[in-house]
Design a protein around this motif. Structure first.
Motif, mmCIF file in Angstrom:
data_model
loop_
_atom_site.group_PDB
_atom_site.id
_atom_site.type_symbol
_atom_site.label_atom_id
_atom_site.label_comp_id
_atom_site.label_asym_id
_atom_site.label_seq_id
_atom_site.Cartn_x
_atom_site.Cartn_y
_atom_site.Cartn_z
ATOM 1 N N CYS A 106 64.541 44.160 -32.826
ATOM 2 C CA CYS A 106 65.246 42.896 -32.430
ATOM 3 C C CYS A 106 66.408 43.301 -31.566
ATOM 4 N N CYS A 109 66.512 42.269 -27.752
ATOM 5 C CA CYS A 109 66.808 40.972 -27.140
ATOM 6 C C CYS A 109 68.216 40.606 -27.659
ATOM 7 N N HIS A 110 68.357 40.733 -28.997
ATOM 8 C CA HIS A 110 69.577 39.962 -29.475
ATOM 9 C C HIS A 110 70.645 41.035 -29.769
ATOM 10 N N MET A 160 60.094 33.744 -28.026
ATOM 11 C CA MET A 160 60.404 35.175 -28.951
ATOM 12 C C MET A 160 58.828 35.386 -29.502
HETATM 13 C C1 HEC Z 1 61.588 39.713 -26.944
HETATM 14 C C2 HEC Z 1 62.888 39.204 -27.024
HETATM 15 C C3 HEC Z 1 63.196 39.046 -28.720
HETATM 16 C C4 HEC Z 1 62.859 39.815 -29.646
HETATM 17 C C5 HEC Z 1 62.375 41.361 -29.852
HETATM 18 C C6 HEC Z 1 63.266 39.050 -30.888
HETATM 19 N N1 HEC Z 1 63.765 37.744 -30.574
HETATM 20 FE FE1 HEC Z 1 64.489 36.721 -31.757
HETATM 21 N N2 HEC Z 1 64.674 35.090 -30.177
HETATM 22 C C7 HEC Z 1 64.414 35.534 -28.805
HETATM 23 C C8 HEC Z 1 64.602 34.302 -28.218
HETATM 24 C C9 HEC Z 1 64.209 34.286 -26.753
HETATM 25 C C10 HEC Z 1 64.734 33.104 -29.107
HETATM 26 C C11 HEC Z 1 64.703 31.646 -28.765
HETATM 27 C C12 HEC Z 1 63.421 31.118 -28.528
HETATM 28 C C13 HEC Z 1 63.457 29.739 -28.061
HETATM 29 O O1 HEC Z 1 64.224 29.741 -26.780
HETATM 30 O O2 HEC Z 1 62.938 28.900 -28.354
HETATM 31 C C14 HEC Z 1 64.827 34.092 -30.428
HETATM 32 C C15 HEC Z 1 65.376 33.244 -31.492
HETATM 33 C C16 HEC Z 1 65.648 33.913 -32.552
HETATM 34 C C17 HEC Z 1 66.135 33.131 -33.748
HETATM 35 C C18 HEC Z 1 66.629 31.593 -33.960
HETATM 36 C C19 HEC Z 1 67.760 31.479 -32.926
HETATM 37 C C20 HEC Z 1 69.107 32.260 -33.405
HETATM 38 O O3 HEC Z 1 69.554 32.894 -32.361
HETATM 39 O O4 HEC Z 1 69.383 32.342 -34.695
HETATM 40 C C21 HEC Z 1 66.435 34.123 -35.065
HETATM 41 C C22 HEC Z 1 66.731 33.947 -36.167
HETATM 42 C C23 HEC Z 1 65.834 35.309 -34.241
HETATM 43 N N3 HEC Z 1 65.317 35.099 -32.949
HETATM 44 C C24 HEC Z 1 65.609 36.571 -34.987
HETATM 45 C C25 HEC Z 1 65.069 37.623 -34.476
HETATM 46 C C26 HEC Z 1 64.726 38.624 -35.643
HETATM 47 C C27 HEC Z 1 65.201 38.894 -36.897
HETATM 48 C C28 HEC Z 1 64.025 39.552 -34.618
HETATM 49 C C29 HEC Z 1 63.497 41.122 -34.970
HETATM 50 C C30 HEC Z 1 62.677 41.094 -36.234
HETATM 51 C C31 HEC Z 1 64.188 39.041 -33.255
HETATM 52 N N4 HEC Z 1 64.309 37.831 -33.281
HETATM 53 C C32 HEC Z 1 63.285 39.669 -32.255
HETATM 54 C C33 HEC Z 1 63.839 36.747 -28.481
HETATM 55 C C34 HEC Z 1 63.660 37.702 -29.124
#
Ligand code: HEC
Length: 218
Positions: A106, A109-110, A160
């Motif tokens: 995660c 990205c985050h 995502m």
């Molecule tokens: C490739 C990039 C990427 C990865 C890897 C990724 N995310 Fe995300 N995530 C995003 C994006 C982009 C959004 C917003 C999507 C949208 O615009 O609809 C998001 C949204 C979210 C959200 C809801 C919005 C928020 O910020 O609370 C959560 C919770 C979340 N991700 C958790 C995770 C977790 C836990 C992992 C790993 C297990 C993960 N993500 C891995 C890109 C990523």
């Protein structure tokens, strides 16, 4: 010995008698033998000890090096057993497992800070989604999320990817529990059973979720 009474040269020069010469020889024969050239052989006992030590070291490294695998944090665990160990929920502190999975899956990205990247990746720190119902965030990590979404008052609109296929129930539960308790977040833990239940319920869902779809879930 130069100039001493037992020096043969000076005795000769002094015209020593046979008796004196014999006495001198007796003294000389009592002395240690002259040093010889070349090597003297290593004592067998020392050789044996050294061989035993090298053998012991080789066996010790073979047994306890963990194959020099950088992922081995407990050198007594052979690398082959690592996967089993990570899969067994009892053997692993969920907090440690969650952090490891977050870093690997995660954080790109985050971000490790959980702050995301403005305009691209939404923050998890202080996010109302993370603090909200676990029914929603379990679906997000299982199948992904795409479409316009608002997090902490800022709009995001990227996709995502789904992580359901690559992470087990225990691993997803651990990472969600981690993001719910890190960076000042304080939401209840997510259980592997809950992830299992939702994974079964959404098995047929095509592609990532749209945010408005998830907001309908109480
Ligand atoms: C490739 C990039 C990427 C990865 C890897 C990724 N995310 Fe995300 N995530 C995003 C994006 C982009 C959004 C917003 C999507 C949208 O615009 O609809 C998001 C949204 C979210 C959200 C809801 C919005 C928020 O910020 O609370 C959560 C919770 C979340 N991700 C958790 C995770 C977790 C836990 C992992 C790993 C297990 C993960 N993500 C891995 C890109 C990523």
């Amino acid at each position: 010995m130069n100039g001493g009474p037992s020096d043969p040269l000076s005795l000769d020069q002094a015209g020593a008698s046979d008796e004196q010469l014999q006495r001198v020889h007796a003294i000389l024969l009592r002395e240690k033998p002259e040093p010889t050239e070349g090597y003297s052989p290593l004592p067998l006992l020392l050789l044996g000890l050294m061989s035993a030590f090298i053998l012991f070291s080789a066996i010790y490294l073979g047994r306890y090096s963990g194959g020099f695998d950088p992922m081995v944090y407990d050198e007594r665990i052979p690398p082959g057993m690592l996967v089993d160990n990570a899969a067994a929920p009892v053997a692993q502190d969920p907090k440690v497992l969650g952090q490891r999975i977050f870093t690997a899956n995660c954080a790109a990205c985050h971000q490790v800070t959980g702050l995301g990247l403005p305009g691209a990746f939404p923050p998890l720190a202080g996010s109302e989604w993370v603090a909200g119902p676990d029914e929603r965030i379990i679906r997000i990590v299982l199948s992904g999320l795409s479409g316009p979404v608002t997090v902490k008052g800022s709009p995001f609109n990227l996709a995502m990817p789904s992580l359901g296929p690559s992470l087990k129930d225990e691993q997803l539960a651990a990472v969600l529990t981690y993001i719910r308790s890190e960076w000042g977040n304080n939401a209840p833990a997510v259980s592997p059973d809950k992830v299992k239940e939702i994974r079964a319920a959404v098995a047929g869902h095509p592609g990532p979720w749209a945010p408005e779809e998830l907001l309908k879930i109480p």
